[in-house]
Each structure stands twice: as structure tokens, then as C-alpha cells.
Design a protein around this motif. Structure first.
Motif, PDB file in Angstrom:
ATOM      1  N   GLY A  24      71.583  54.726  50.461  1.00 32.58           N
ATOM      2  CA  GLY A  24      70.879  54.350  51.686  1.00 32.58           C
ATOM      3  C   GLY A  24      70.397  55.527  52.506  1.00 32.58           C
ATOM      4  O   GLY A  24      69.781  55.344  53.561  1.00 32.58           O
ATOM      5  N   LEU A  25      70.670  56.751  52.036  1.00 31.60           N
ATOM      6  CA  LEU A  25      70.236  57.924  52.803  1.00 31.60           C
ATOM      7  C   LEU A  25      68.732  58.155  52.628  1.00 31.60           C
ATOM      8  O   LEU A  25      68.248  58.228  51.495  1.00 31.60           O
ATOM      9  N   PRO A  26      67.978  58.309  53.714  1.00 27.84           N
ATOM     10  CA  PRO A  26      66.578  58.727  53.596  1.00 27.84           C
ATOM     11  C   PRO A  26      66.512  60.081  52.898  1.00 27.84           C
ATOM     12  O   PRO A  26      67.432  60.900  53.037  1.00 27.84           O
ATOM     13  N   ILE A  27      65.427  60.352  52.186  1.00 24.27           N
ATOM     14  CA  ILE A  27      65.348  61.588  51.406  1.00 24.27           C
ATOM     15  C   ILE A  27      64.299  62.555  51.969  1.00 24.27           C
ATOM     16  O   ILE A  27      63.294  62.155  52.543  1.00 24.27           O
ATOM     17  N   VAL A  28      64.617  63.842  51.761  1.00 24.10           N
ATOM     18  CA  VAL A  28      63.808  64.946  52.282  1.00 24.10           C
ATOM     19  C   VAL A  28      63.459  65.855  51.116  1.00 24.10           C
ATOM     20  O   VAL A  28      64.348  66.256  50.364  1.00 24.10           O
ATOM     21  N   SER A  29      62.179  66.174  50.936  1.00 19.28           N
ATOM     22  CA  SER A  29      61.810  67.074  49.843  1.00 19.28           C
ATOM     23  C   SER A  29      60.567  67.873  50.224  1.00 19.28           C
ATOM     24  O   SER A  29      59.768  67.443  51.058  1.00 19.28           O
ATOM     25  N   GLU A  30      60.433  69.044  49.599  1.00 16.30           N
ATOM     26  CA  GLU A  30      59.370  69.970  49.992  1.00 16.30           C
ATOM     27  C   GLU A  30      58.083  69.739  49.233  1.00 16.30           C
ATOM     28  O   GLU A  30      58.077  69.604  48.014  1.00 16.30           O
ATOM     29  N   ILE A  31      56.977  69.760  49.981  1.00 17.24           N
ATOM     30  CA  ILE A  31      55.651  69.631  49.381  1.00 17.24           C
ATOM     31  C   ILE A  31      54.993  71.011  49.377  1.00 17.24           C
ATOM     32  O   ILE A  31      55.195  71.808  50.280  1.00 17.24           O
ATOM     33  N   MET A  32      54.223  71.305  48.331  1.00 23.74           N
ATOM     34  CA  MET A  32      53.614  72.627  48.252  1.00 23.74           C
ATOM     35  C   MET A  32      52.094  72.573  48.184  1.00 23.74           C
ATOM     36  O   MET A  32      51.447  73.610  48.161  1.00 23.74           O
ATOM     37  N   ASN A  33      51.520  71.398  48.133  1.00 20.19           N
ATOM     38  CA  ASN A  33      50.094  71.311  47.862  1.00 20.19           C
ATOM     39  C   ASN A  33      49.600  69.959  48.354  1.00 20.19           C
ATOM     40  O   ASN A  33      50.225  68.942  48.094  1.00 20.19           O
ATOM     41  N   SER A  34      48.447  69.955  49.018  1.00 18.79           N
ATOM     42  CA  SER A  34      47.957  68.682  49.556  1.00 18.79           C
ATOM     43  C   SER A  34      47.628  67.684  48.448  1.00 18.79           C
ATOM     44  O   SER A  34      47.671  66.479  48.670  1.00 18.79           O
ATOM     45  N   GLU A  35      47.343  68.196  47.256  1.00 14.97           N
ATOM     46  CA  GLU A  35      47.071  67.275  46.141  1.00 14.97           C
ATOM     47  C   GLU A  35      48.285  66.428  45.772  1.00 14.97           C
ATOM     48  O   GLU A  35      48.165  65.389  45.128  1.00 14.97           O
ATOM     49  N   HIS A  36      49.475  66.896  46.177  1.00 11.97           N
ATOM     50  CA  HIS A  36      50.698  66.170  45.827  1.00 11.97           C
ATOM     51  C   HIS A  36      51.057  65.071  46.822  1.00 11.97           C
ATOM     52  O   HIS A  36      52.052  64.356  46.612  1.00 11.97           O
ATOM     53  N   ILE A  37      50.296  64.938  47.901  1.00 14.05           N
ATOM     54  CA  ILE A  37      50.675  63.963  48.937  1.00 14.05           C
ATOM     55  C   ILE A  37      50.957  62.579  48.359  1.00 14.05           C
ATOM     56  O   ILE A  37      51.956  61.953  48.716  1.00 14.05           O
ATOM     57  N   PRO A  38      50.137  62.066  47.416  1.00 18.86           N
ATOM     58  CA  PRO A  38      50.449  60.739  46.867  1.00 18.86           C
ATOM     59  C   PRO A  38      51.835  60.660  46.226  1.00 18.86           C
ATOM     60  O   PRO A  38      52.513  59.630  46.318  1.00 18.86           O
ATOM     61  N   LEU A  39      52.283  61.759  45.597  1.00 13.95           N
ATOM     62  CA  LEU A  39      53.614  61.756  44.978  1.00 13.95           C
ATOM     63  C   LEU A  39      54.726  61.610  46.009  1.00 13.95           C
ATOM     64  O   LEU A  39      55.842  61.234  45.683  1.00 13.95           O
ATOM     65  N   PHE A  40      54.412  61.965  47.266  1.00 12.31           N
ATOM     66  CA  PHE A  40      55.445  61.951  48.306  1.00 12.31           C
ATOM     67  C   PHE A  40      55.419  60.657  49.135  1.00 12.31           C
ATOM     68  O   PHE A  40      56.021  60.589  50.191  1.00 12.31           O
ATOM     69  N   GLU A  41      54.731  59.656  48.617  1.00 13.96           N
ATOM     70  CA  GLU A  41      54.582  58.426  49.409  1.00 13.96           C
ATOM     71  C   GLU A  41      55.931  57.817  49.781  1.00 13.96           C
ATOM     72  O   GLU A  41      56.083  57.267  50.879  1.00 13.96           O
ATOM     73  N   ASP A  42      56.900  57.912  48.892  1.00 12.19           N
ATOM     74  CA  ASP A  42      58.195  57.293  49.181  1.00 12.19           C
ATOM     75  C   ASP A  42      59.232  58.281  49.707  1.00 12.19           C
ATOM     76  O   ASP A  42      60.380  57.921  49.938  1.00 12.19           O
ATOM     77  N   VAL A  43      58.824  59.525  49.868  1.00 13.35           N
ATOM     78  CA  VAL A  43      59.737  60.504  50.467  1.00 13.35           C
ATOM     79  C   VAL A  43      59.753  60.255  51.974  1.00 13.35           C
ATOM     80  O   VAL A  43      58.701  60.123  52.592  1.00 13.35           O
ATOM     81  N   ASP A  44      60.956  60.169  52.548  1.00 11.90           N
ATOM     82  CA  ASP A  44      61.050  59.746  53.952  1.00 11.90           C
ATOM     83  C   ASP A  44      60.679  60.859  54.917  1.00 11.90           C
ATOM     84  O   ASP A  44      60.116  60.606  55.973  1.00 11.90           O
ATOM     85  N   LEU A  45      61.043  62.091  54.579  1.00 10.98           N
ATOM     86  CA  LEU A  45      60.752  63.228  55.455  1.00 10.98           C
ATOM     87  C   LEU A  45      60.185  64.330  54.570  1.00 10.98           C
ATOM     88  O   LEU A  45      60.858  64.808  53.657  1.00 10.98           O
ATOM     89  N   VAL A  46      58.929  64.691  54.804  1.00 11.35           N
ATOM     90  CA  VAL A  46      58.244  65.656  53.940  1.00 11.35           C
ATOM     91  C   VAL A  46      58.407  67.050  54.539  1.00 11.35           C
ATOM     92  O   VAL A  46      58.038  67.289  55.691  1.00 11.35           O
ATOM     93  N   GLN A  47      58.959  67.947  53.757  1.00  9.71           N
ATOM     94  CA  GLN A  47      59.230  69.296  54.241  1.00  9.71           C
ATOM     95  C   GLN A  47      58.069  70.229  53.909  1.00  9.71           C
ATOM     96  O   GLN A  47      57.574  70.251  52.791  1.00  9.71           O
ATOM     97  N   VAL A  48      57.636  71.012  54.907  1.00 15.88           N
ATOM     98  CA  VAL A  48      56.702  72.117  54.668  1.00 15.88           C
ATOM     99  C   VAL A  48      57.529  73.391  54.723  1.00 15.88           C
ATOM    100  O   VAL A  48      58.167  73.681  55.738  1.00 15.88           O
ATOM    101  N   GLY A  49      57.557  74.135  53.636  1.00 22.34           N
ATOM    102  CA  GLY A  49      58.417  75.311  53.546  1.00 22.34           C
ATOM    103  C   GLY A  49      57.884  76.486  54.341  1.00 22.34           C
ATOM    104  O   GLY A  49      56.718  76.506  54.774  1.00 22.34           O
ATOM    105  N   ALA A  50      58.753  77.482  54.509  1.00 20.17           N
ATOM    106  CA  ALA A  50      58.417  78.650  55.320  1.00 20.17           C
ATOM    107  C   ALA A  50      57.153  79.338  54.819  1.00 20.17           C
ATOM    108  O   ALA A  50      56.314  79.775  55.600  1.00 20.17           O
ATOM    109  N   ARG A  51      56.989  79.448  53.507  1.00 22.91           N
ATOM    110  CA  ARG A  51      55.828  80.161  52.953  1.00 22.91           C
ATOM    111  C   ARG A  51      54.529  79.411  53.171  1.00 22.91           C
ATOM    112  O   ARG A  51      53.450  79.973  53.059  1.00 22.91           O
ATOM    113  N   ASN A  52      54.613  78.119  53.449  1.00 20.25           N
ATOM    114  CA  ASN A  52      53.401  77.328  53.671  1.00 20.25           C
ATOM    115  C   ASN A  52      53.178  76.980  55.135  1.00 20.25           C
ATOM    116  O   ASN A  52      52.303  76.178  55.444  1.00 20.25           O
ATOM    117  N   MET A  53      53.934  77.602  56.028  1.00 21.44           N
ATOM    118  CA  MET A  53      53.803  77.245  57.453  1.00 21.44           C
ATOM    119  C   MET A  53      52.390  77.470  57.958  1.00 21.44           C
ATOM    120  O   MET A  53      51.935  76.805  58.876  1.00 21.44           O
TER     121      MET A  53
END
Lengths: 338, 338, 338, 338
Positions: free
Chosen positions: A158-187
Motif C-alpha cells: 500500500g505504500l505509494p512509490i517514488v522513482s527517478e525520471i531522466m528524460n521527458s520521453e519516459h513520462i508515459p512510463l511513469f504514469e503509475d509512479v506516485d511521486l516522480v523524482q527529478v535527480g540532482a543532475r537534472n535539476m
């Protein structure tokens, strides 16, 4: 914004400057002093490039009075923002620990760790599927397979999930990720920020390791300018000359950010120092200083842990840290949570 | 790589470490000293994560002997690389000045500047079409329209064109751009680097403002690992505590890079300091230190220049700088150009 | 210390190196690998200059295994040091708050503040008599008159006094000062450190704002090498690129120092940030992270406070901070206090 | 100085501020804008502490317009200073190379090197007698014996001598030293600066490795405020995150200092990088950027050089560098040498 002109500025140069500012919808208020003429800029100066003005021939110096961020500015949003991550709230008095493995490696690993950190009180599960690696020869993550495994662990716990995205092309893959992380290198990957601003996903925005607090807020502004106000800020260490720690965790960022913005602030004590022995003291310190949450790496069975992250805690060590954090939390520094 | 074990390490722990390394195709050479046991790693250690090993319980300290970059490594490529940018060569004794406006604004602007900088001896034309801006409210560039204008200026002058890419999705738009620039903020946008590695385009890779020289070379390695060896490195200032300059130009990077890599090195004195008066002395210094090229911002008619970049030179000032650079060039520091 | 030789090193060069090391009473242990020869240095290497060896022609790289500090080294002093400052103990589980005005200004000021901070639980009174000022035109302190006023406040309250020394010639003036502070700017004033090493006075040694933790310990070593083991370390912020705070408080220094040394560690949250609003959160954070003490500036009557330090708290604000600190203290991170 | 008040400042608070400023002989010029009231400070603001004002409750922000240094300020001394070091001039078009060993070791060493560097064109002889060492266990120099050996080398060659002072008590020992060096670690040893200000000796003031250019000028101001105007500034590298060089040589400091001050500027390329191979390119770069002089370490017979400084050149290598420097010098960047 206040512009101080050089002593020998001519009237026509001043007029030239005023005309140009008016063309940008900025009014001016001129004050002639003994040595210097001061031009006050009236209006929305957030789009004015301060560096540009400071380099004009006639300009002695420039001082910004209003911060160049609006949506992220506490002045216009007195009340603390509360970000809702699939039912788990953070900010405005809601405190959360986000925990999980550095990389998602297998179903067993992720599910096991998810269960353990949930038992210790974590509110969300983190796990890397796409890994930014300095070397092209290092393991780059399980990619969409990793996200699937996180979702299974979510189903179990039941825990919401958090994972890092590195590319705007991947946004569809993150549809079910609850909290999308932008990493330090992509700030300051502004193209990515703009695309995330078009979604309504909660975003965990990490401070770049050489970025100022103001730059962090300008990057938050990129997301919010697109209409997505669900931004959580994360301090994870800045680059300094000190070599005994990988980076220097800047805990002063907590009170500074609390003053400047209404957004929630999470501290990542695992990546900053780079060593597991630094996690406990820095987690306690961050809690005492009034952070809205912590993000902590937890690794798998220590017997097999040879290749796990050096900054990761075992589930047992995490349990001890979480307990101490919850004990200290009532005494933590409080900010105006109107 | 050399791993020094802690004094009380047990034999089974050492065996465990050896087994794990062997599983990664790394042989070990054990040397037992009075207080410490030293494990030498033999084989290709470029994919080994040093942080990971240094954080193992039994490890006192780790030292890398071989650099983790291979394709960019001078040890395996003694001869200076010469990168051919549509007929204009750079590196291995070929020196080039890249000049042009910060942003492409109009056909007249770009063509006029192109002609002027060509007359002064510039070998390539730069111009921003996609602009990375700290603020979402600032001008973001003319995008593909800007590239078209650069191509027209190329037709007029014959100068190859250089422009910055911010997103791998834009690669098709850059098909006719002769030298594709990766900006400082994207130096560790690994997804972009990987995609550029699949092309055969010459890449101008700028050092991130808080990135070490080794990290710059690892980013070059990302591109080269994909098969694209046409990489030119660019130092443009690093972030320090000094506030009189926007960034601190690290000219020592020239001899350090010349020792570590065979790739050409370009210096950008315009962005580092942030003020036009710094461009001349730093351009001369970079030339004397043996850079393979310079990248200099030149702006349009100064009468209208109110909104031009503060670090830009007029065509006249650029002409003076270029002349001095070409005068100093014969006395510049030389490195082994085998 | 481990010295890795370059692949093409000749036997006679190696012999030369060995002879020289033996002349310094260092034995060597040679290990010949496939590509590299490794020389292990056996003996007391604390006086060996690592930079010097690393720059020898035949040397690829050098790695220190033993820290170059001995007296300040936890390895040789497992038990926490407890420093006795005229009856007030700090370290090894004893926690103290040192409080008082930035500068000593008058009898009334110092005595009033001393009484107030004592009531709030402070264990020592600080006050500047000699002030290091960036500008020669700024107020430089009351000098020996200031120390007299501190001594009167001590008589009234019983609090031991702490004041900064700037010159070894002033040591006689500090005879009655209970804890002698060496400021950040003098952390590497080695002449001063040596003279203080000849006394047996407790010394509060502040970290220079651009000095590493290892350099701080080497400066402690200077004092201790003279026979004075009564050294307390103080972290007060390091210089980074961030400008929203005057300096960046490096709280990770607490666990790092706890691992490396047995000396007590005090945190100064007043000077680091430069603003009063940062003192409370950073004091709580430092306490939670396991500091042995805090050093906090408290100023006089706020009605007259126009020229008081920007980082100072009023007595009321200090009282609130001290209360919270004592509440958090039982939950603070603990280190091995054998 | 310009003080911007917060929107809600009351008239009586403003009056309070004005009264206090008047008591410091500062007049005020009030300008009431739409949102903010701006207070211009008129008069000599060099003794006003900007941090103090910026932290007042009613103050939004402060901006200094006049630099806080006067004697070192180019605005009040348009003509380049020429410092006469016992007949050898530096500044205002006079260029000098200062060369010699890191430490004075013996009569033969110093005299031999003095003769060699003189033949190559050096104008002054440097040599360390008192050595600031990070470790108390390292060689600390020959002290007054070292100065005697330098004076003998001076007698042989006629070269003025340069040596570092570490303590104001040593000033009498430096009576015959022609140019007294203040090292980077003592740049803010204000007690030492004040005492040197009372002499009329030429002073070579090195920038501290974490000090800003403005702080360097404030330290020069300390010496000049005492009446000693014979100050030469020296940039020797600043501390950054880069680890491939010991420090990062900040050559932009040359044009920045040339704008701010009339004092001569010397660059030390030996200590900045920490490796001999960096000396040549950085010496050429500094010359091209318009430095008034260089300070270069030269060591003794290389056959015995095992314990010589890693950043030192042999006399032969120095000869090559000096030749190239003199070749580049005519093309160097020129500043207004009125």
C-alpha cells in the motif's frame, strides 16, 4: 529591482534605459542623489535578466528586491503547501519518511524491503529503475521492468512509490509512479521540467549539487509555471572542498527555504555523505531542524550486501533511525504553518 | 585499483571479496603487510564503482590507479585527436576561434555578425537557437527558426555553425548543424549523451560548472562509448566562492586535460567571467596556455545593444582580441602533438 | 602510506627511493604486480610530506593509510576526552552551552547577559575583547579592558569565561581566561598554535572557513604536540557558493570528527548562517546530531540593539532555544563514549 | 550604500535608523517608492558594517556602492603604483620574475640557484626561512640562519630578496629582507598586517586560498591604513572542488584587480597547481593576461632533488619558462597605465 547608475551617466543614456524598460512594461522611479542616480524598477521584474542590466556601460550595480520566483514564493502563499501523494500527505505539519533500495534489483528484494520499511513507519517506497551513472560502463537500472516491480511492492504494502525520471520521453512510463523524482543532475534540465509542469503528478525536485537555493526555487518555478503545483523540494548535499564526506549536507537550507517558499522540504541524508554511518546523525539533525520528510536508502539482506550501496542502511539500522526520528519529531523546530 | 583492508579483516571476508571480484572478471593480487592487507585488482576496473568498495565494512581505503575512462584516455591514444567540423579542423596543432551572438535574433543580425567575425579570422559561427534559461519567464530562443537563420549565414560566409542542443528529441533538427554543443547544465544529462553517441556528429561538450575534470572526461566517454569519437571539450568556468566574476575560469584545466586526454580543448572566456572586460585578458591567457580554440560571444550593432549579452564583445572589440590572439599563438605552450 | 610506482620505473630509481625513505626511518615493503610496483611504507609516516612523494617522477599515485595526526587520533585514544574548564566539564557525555555577547561593550552589558544566560542553563560565558575585523576601520574591541569586564561578570555568576586570542604576544593577558578561543582566521596561524601548546590552558579551536576536517585536526595536533591536550574543536560554517547564508554550517563534521578523534566538538550556529533566524533550527540540529556543546551569541536589551550583531539572539530568544536544546538532548545521536 | 526598507517599516523606526547613522557621521537621502522606501547613505561608509545593517528587522536588503577600501582603491589613485624593491621596480609597466627555492637549505643551494635564476632574467630571489607547515612534524625552516644565507646570495648576485614572515615578533629579523611576504594562511592575521603597516617595507601580500578579491584588498587596506603604501598583491590559487590541481589558479583576478586597484599584481603558478608540469602553461597565461610579475619556485640539482618541492622547476626548466615569458610579454594584455 534597483539600478544604481555610474556618476557620469548622461541624460540621454538614462532616457534610453527608461524607454527600453518601458517597452518591457516596467515603470521607473528616478532618485537623483549627490553622487549617484538610482533607478527603481516598478512592475513585474521577474522576467528581467539582472546580469544583463548589471553589465550595461552606465550601470554601477544592480540589486534585486523581489525574488524572481512567484508560484514558489511564500510571500504570495503564506500557508504551507500540503502535497498529497496518492493519499499520503507531506508538508504543513505532515511528516513522511521515504525509504527503499538505491536500485530495484528483483521482486523479492523490493517487496521484502517495502514490507520492512513500512513496519518501521515509512510512508512511501523509493527505488531506482533508471539510474544516472557517471560511467557509461556501470549498471544503468532495470528501466520499465523496475517500475513494474515497484508497483507490485506497492500492491503488497500500500505504500505509494517514488522513482527517478531522466528524460521527458519516459513520462508515459511513469504514469503509475506516485511521486516522480527529478535527480540532482537534472535539476536544470529545463526541457524535462517544462514537460513535468504539464502533468499534475507530484514531483520530488532534488537540488543540484552545485546549485543555489534560489536556483532550486527557479527550477520549481519551471514546473509550477506549467500549472503543476505539486512540488516537493529535496536537499541532498552540495559540492564543497571537504573530502571526508562525498557532499556537504546543507541543513541551513531548511530554515532558508521555509522563509522563502511554502513548498515541503525533504532531506536525503543517504546520498549527501556517502557513508552509512552518517545517515543516523544527519537524519536526526534534519528532523530537529524541521524538515517535512526524510529520504533514506535501505538495502537488502546484509549477508548478500556486498554490492549494495555504501550509503544504505540495513532494515534493522533503518528501524532504529526511524524510531529515533519519531521520538525527536515532537521537539523539532516549527515554522509558521498557517 | 588498490584496496587496503582494515587490520582485523578475517580470511573468509577476504575470500568473499575475492569471489565477488572474480565474478566481475577481476583478478586479485594479495599482499600481506605488517598492519594491512592490500588487494590489487587486475583487469578492466573501469566498470567497478569505487565508492561502493570504499564503503565495505572490511575496507580501510581504496585507490584507483587506472582512470575509469578509456576512449578519452591519452594513454591509449598518444596522438592528438583532430576533429573535422565540415572541413574546418581543430586539435593537433589546428587552432580555431568560434564566434557569434549569444542568441540568434534575426537574419540581419546573424549574417552581419557572421561576416564580421569571419573577416577577423573566426573559423566557425556560434549562435543559440534553444536557450537554457534559469527563469521560465525569460526568452527561450527562436528554436528551429534560429537554426534556419544560422544555416543562411553559413551559406553567405561558408563558416560551419555551432549551436546548443537541450534534448535528445531535437537531434533531427540539428542534422545540418556542423558542431552540436552540449551545454554546462546538460553535461551529465546521460540520456542525451547516449543518443549523441549514436550519431557521428562533432560534439562540443561543455564542462558543468560544478563538475570535475574527471567527470567531464566520463561524460565524453558516454559519447565515445557509443562510437562517436568526434568530441571537443570546453572549459567555461567553475562555481567558486568568488563573486566578482560569475564563474572562475579554470585555465589549469588545459594542461591537466592535455595530460589525460587526446581530445581538443576549447576555452569560453565570455561565459566564465560574465563581463565583457574579462574576455580579452582571458582569451589571451587561454591561448598562451595552449588551448586548441576559443569560443567568444560577439553582439550586434552596439547602438541597439541594450539587451545584448553583458559578456559580448562588439565586432570591433572582437577584431582586436582576435588579432592579439593570433599574435600570441606562435609563443603558446606546446604539448606533445605526436 | 602506499606508493604506486609508474610502470617503467627502473630498479635503481626504486633503490634511490628506498634509501631516502630509510634515511627518514621508514621501512619499505615492496610488492611487484603485473603492471605496477607498490611500495608500502612501514613506520611513523606522520612527518612524510605526501604531496612531495606524489610529485616524484617515478610515482603514479600515493595513498595515506594512517592519518598524519597522532595526539588527536581516536585510534590511539578510544575514550572520549573530557576537558575541564575551571570545573565545568565538556565531552564524554558532558554537554555545555557557551553563550554571551559578540563584543564586550560595558560592565552592565556583560554582567546582565551573563546572568540571563546562566538562568537559561548556559555553562560558560563568551565575549569578544580582541575582535578580528575584515576592515581596519571597524571597531576592534576593548582589549584588556574587555577581559577585565568578563572577569567581573565571572565573579558575579560563577561562569567560566571564553574569549578569542589573536596573537601569541597576548597570552599573558589571557592568564585568567578559562577557555582561550582560536578564531577561524587563525586556525593555521601555526606560531600562535605552538605557543598555546606550551600552556596548559583549555583551547577552543575553530575550524577555518575553508579548511578541511583533516586540517582542523592537524592544527589541534600543533597544540597537542606541545603537550597541551585540552583542545575543544568548533565547527562554525565553511565557505561555499551558497549566498543565502553567510557560510554553510557543516553538521556532518560531527559524526566525521567523532570517528576520527576523541576531542569534544562544539557547534557555533550564530556565525555560520549570519542571521538570527537560523540559530534555533541549527542549534537543535547540532544537538540532535550529537555535538558536545553549542556556542551562541546573545545580545543586550533589544531596544538599544541597533548596532548589535545580526546573528545574535535576545536573552528571551536564547532562553527558548536553550530549553528546546535540553529537551532534545536525551534523544541525540550517541557515539562510543567509552 | 543603499538600504532598502521592508514595506511595513514605521516612520519612528526609520527615524531611529537615521539618528543612528547621523551619530556615525553618515547623512541619509530618503526616496519613497511605491512599495519600498530606499535610504541612500551619504558620507564615508567604509567603516559601516554591511552585515549588521542587512540584519536589522526593518531592512529588506543592502547594497554597497562604494568599495570599503580607500587607500587600495583605483578610483582615488588612477595611476598604477610602482613599488620599488631596493632598486628593482614592479608595477606600472615594470615586470619582474621572482624566483628561488621553496626552502633555504644551505649556502651552496641558495647561491647556486640565485646565480642561475639571475642568468635567466629573474629580478628578485625568493627563499623560505620560516615555513608554515600543516603538520607540526614537518621541517619548519632554518629561521634566522636562512635569512643570513639569503643575504649572502644577495651579496653574490645583487638580487633583492623575498621571504615570508609568520609573526609580528619576527619583524626585526626581516630588517634586511627587501620584500616581506605575507603568506596565504596569514592574509587575515590582522595583528601582523597592522604591525607591517607601521613599517615602510615593501610587502608581498598573498591571497588566502578561500578569500575573495575584496577581502584581499581589505587586507591590503590594513597595511596601507598604517601608512605603508608599498603593497604588491599575489594570487596563488583558491580552494575549489577540483582535485586534479592542489588549488585553482584564478587568473581572472588579474583584470578584476586591475580595475579595482592600482597596486601591482604578481601570480604564483608554482603553489597553485602543486605540480611542476603546470608551471609553464600557467606562467605564460598569467603573463598574457597582464600580470606585473611572476613568482616561481626553482630547486637545486635535480640529481639530489628527491626531497625538493613537487612544484619546483629545475634551473634549466626555469630558463625555458623565463624565455617564453619574455617573448610573450610584448603581446600581453595592457591596462590603463596612466
Amino acid at each position: 529591482m534597483i539600478v544604481v547608475l555610474k556618476p557620469n551617466t548622461k541624460q540621454e543614456q538614462l532616457d534610453h534605459l527608461k524607454d527600453w524598460l518601458h517597452s518591457l512594461n516596467i515603470d521607473t522611479h528616478i532618485s537623483v542623489g549627490e553622487n549617484h542616480t538610482i533607478v527603481g524598477l516598478v512592475g513585474d521584474t521577474s522576467s528581467i535578466d539582472m546580469d544583463l542590466i548589471s553589465a550595461l556601460d552606465i550601470v554601477e550595480t544592480v540589486k534585486r528586491i523581489q525574488e524572481p520566483f512567484k508560484n514558489a514564493n511564500r510571500k504570495f502563499h503564506e500557508t504551507d503547501a500540503v502535497v498529497d501523494v496518492s493519499g499520503v500527505k507531506i508538508g504543513g505539519g505532515h511528516f513522511q519518511i521515504i525509504a527503499g533500495p538505491c536500485s530495484v534489483e528483483s521482486r523479492e528484494q523490493v517487496t521484502y524491503i517495502a514490507q520492512r520499511v513500512k513496519e518501521s513507519g515509512a510512508g512511501m517506497l523509493r527505488g531506482g529503475a533508471f539510474k544516472p551513472r557517471t560511467s557509461p560502463y556501470s549498471f544503468q537500472g532495470l528501466h520499465d521492468e523496475g517500475i513494474k516491480l515497484l508497483l507490485e511492492a506497492k500492491k503488497q504494502t500500500g505504500l505509494p512509490i517514488v522513482s527517478e525520471i531522466m528524460n521527458s520521453e519516459h513520462i508515459p512510463l511513469f504514469e503509475d509512479v506516485d511521486l516522480v523524482q527529478v535527480g540532482a543532475r537534472n535539476m536544470q534540465n529545463f526541457e524535462l521540467l517544462k514537460e513535468l509542469g504539464k502533468t499534475r503528478k507530484p514531483i520530488l525536485l532534488k537540488r543540484g549539487l552545485a546549485n543555489t537555493i534560489d536556483e532550486l526555487l527557479m527550477s520549481a518555478e519551471y514546473i509550477m509555471a506549467g500549472g503543476n503545483e505539486n512540488v516537493i523540494l529535496c536537499e541532498r548535499g552540495i559540492r564543497t572542498f571537504e573530502t571526508r564526506t562525498r557532499n556537504t549536507l546543507d541543513l541551513s537550507a531548511i530554515p532558508v527555504l521555509k522563509k522563502l517558499t511554502h513548498l515541503p522540504i525533504v532531506i536525503d541524508p543517504s546520498h549527501a555523505g556517502g557513508y552509512a554511518y552518517l545517515v543516523k546523525p544527519m537524519a536526526l539533525a534534519a528532523t530537529a531542524a524541521g524538515a517535512d520528510g526524510l529520504m533514506i536508502e535501505v538495502h537488502n539482506d546484509p549477508a548478500k550486501a556486498l554490492c549494495d550501496g555504501p550509503q544504505s542502511l540495513t532494515p534493522e539500522a533503518f528501524d532504529e533511525v526511524a524510531n529515533l526520528v519519531f521520538q525527536i519529531r515532537p521537539y523539532a523546530c516549527k515554522y509558521d504553518e498557517k
